[in-house]
Design an enzyme around this catalytic site. Sequence first.
Site, PDB file in Angstrom:
ATOM      1  N   ASP A   8       0.854  -1.187   0.000  1.00  0.00           N
ATOM      2  CA  ASP A   8       0.000   0.000   0.000  1.00  0.00           C
ATOM      3  C   ASP A   8       0.895   1.244   0.000  1.00  0.00           C
ATOM      4  OD1 ASP A   8      -1.809   2.012   0.443  1.00  0.00           O
ATOM      5  OD2 ASP A   8      -2.620   1.190   2.309  1.00  0.00           O
ATOM      6  N   ASP A 104      -3.187   2.650  -5.750  1.00  0.00           N
ATOM      7  CA  ASP A 104      -2.041   2.643  -4.843  1.00  0.00           C
ATOM      8  C   ASP A 104      -1.874   1.340  -4.076  1.00  0.00           C
ATOM      9  OD1 ASP A 104      -4.388   3.217  -3.466  1.00  0.00           O
ATOM     10  OD2 ASP A 104      -3.314   4.224  -1.855  1.00  0.00           O
ATOM     11  N   GLU A 105      -2.706   0.335  -4.329  1.00  0.00           N
ATOM     12  CA  GLU A 105      -2.585  -0.912  -3.580  1.00  0.00           C
ATOM     13  C   GLU A 105      -2.480  -2.099  -4.529  1.00  0.00           C
ATOM     14  OE1 GLU A 105      -5.638  -1.357  -0.602  1.00  0.00           O
ATOM     15  OE2 GLU A 105      -5.700   0.795  -0.225  1.00  0.00           O
TER      16      GLU A 105
END
Length: 415
Positions: A8, A104-105
């Site tokens: 993350d 973003d993960e």
Amino acid sequence: MRSILHVDMNNFYASVECLYHPEIRNFPVAVAGDPLNRHGIILAKNMIAKKLGVTTGEAIWEAKLKAPGLVLVPPDYKKYIRFSRMAREIYYEYSDQVEAFGLDENWIDLTGSLSCMHSDPVAIADTIRRRVKEELGVTVSVGVSFNKIFAKLGSDLKKPDATTVIPFEHFKEIVWPLPVGDLLYVGRSTARQLELIAINTIGDLARTDVAILRRRLGKWGEILWFFANGMDTSPVRKISESEQIKSIGNGTTCPRDLQTEQDVRLVFTVLAESVAARLRDCCVKCRGVQIFLRDNSLFTLSRQKQMEIPCCTSAPILETAMELFRQHYRWPKPLRSVSLSAIYLVTASRHVQLSLFDDTAERLLVQEQLEKTIDKLRDRFGHDAITRASALLDPKLTGFNPKEDHTIHPYSYFR
Ligand SMILES: [Mg+2]
């Protein structure tokens, strides 16, 4: 037993903006929609703003009350997508099984690749964490576990720039004392329902008779019970970040109620232009359009339609929206707000089959070139540098820039 990482990127949008603008790094920073627009909300914030209590999703004015010196930066999705891709390129060096969750993960399944790397998952997690920091300049948190749900939980436990391991042997000690709302997919309303039957921690959930959960929450109750007991078996799917973006939409509450088809067309024109520009920003095309209407008695209507040729230009989006509108709205009342979404998104690089007998696809390509040129003009000289003559018919209705105000929704875990 599987070995899964969840990586993350910390305060992603704000971290990227601080890289590009080092002069604001030591101030509270938030990425937010158009600050002049009253609908503007906080999309991301840096650590300093976070410590002052700024939260994602709150209105700009609320955030400014908590952090008076707050520096606001408009979102720039092109940058975020570029960083997202660079990070994924690093992850792909450790496994070909990488699944994006939002920009973003990512989950990375190391199970198959561990034997040939002579390393263990925690060492790889630390290496990835160090490499992203050195090569991209942003920090990540990594969760290491034996399923996706606990890997995700792990990456949330320690931030920023940390690795958290939740091994099978110790998961009950680590996970069960945590509040039930920490579990992926236990939202606020589910958490409230669970609290009603005295389920406050993940351990409470795990120890509850699954029949009770099924009665209370249906199929979901059972799924969450499996999650809490470490029995999530869902695979890490090979999903790229562009497939993650499910729809791109813009809406507006109009300065005056819309009375005629011409009014609606004017507003849809602005929305279609902005939706198309955002499709191009994200390098995707749409194969469908959805409209949403709300009249002045707050009655709402939503309709959608598929398109034959994927596109990222405003004209076909606008025409499909108008077609839907004429088909489904008979003007029982004037309209207060309308929105327009591009749906069924596909990656733009997919080749277009040109037909010998029909030049529609070819005309779309020409239109695409034209609109890309308009994007560049607006990038350099501002949104108002170039505008349609039709927008001048009623500047009050059309004088908004919806592109500033939007969110990207992550794909659902179950599809
Ligand atoms: Mg993040």
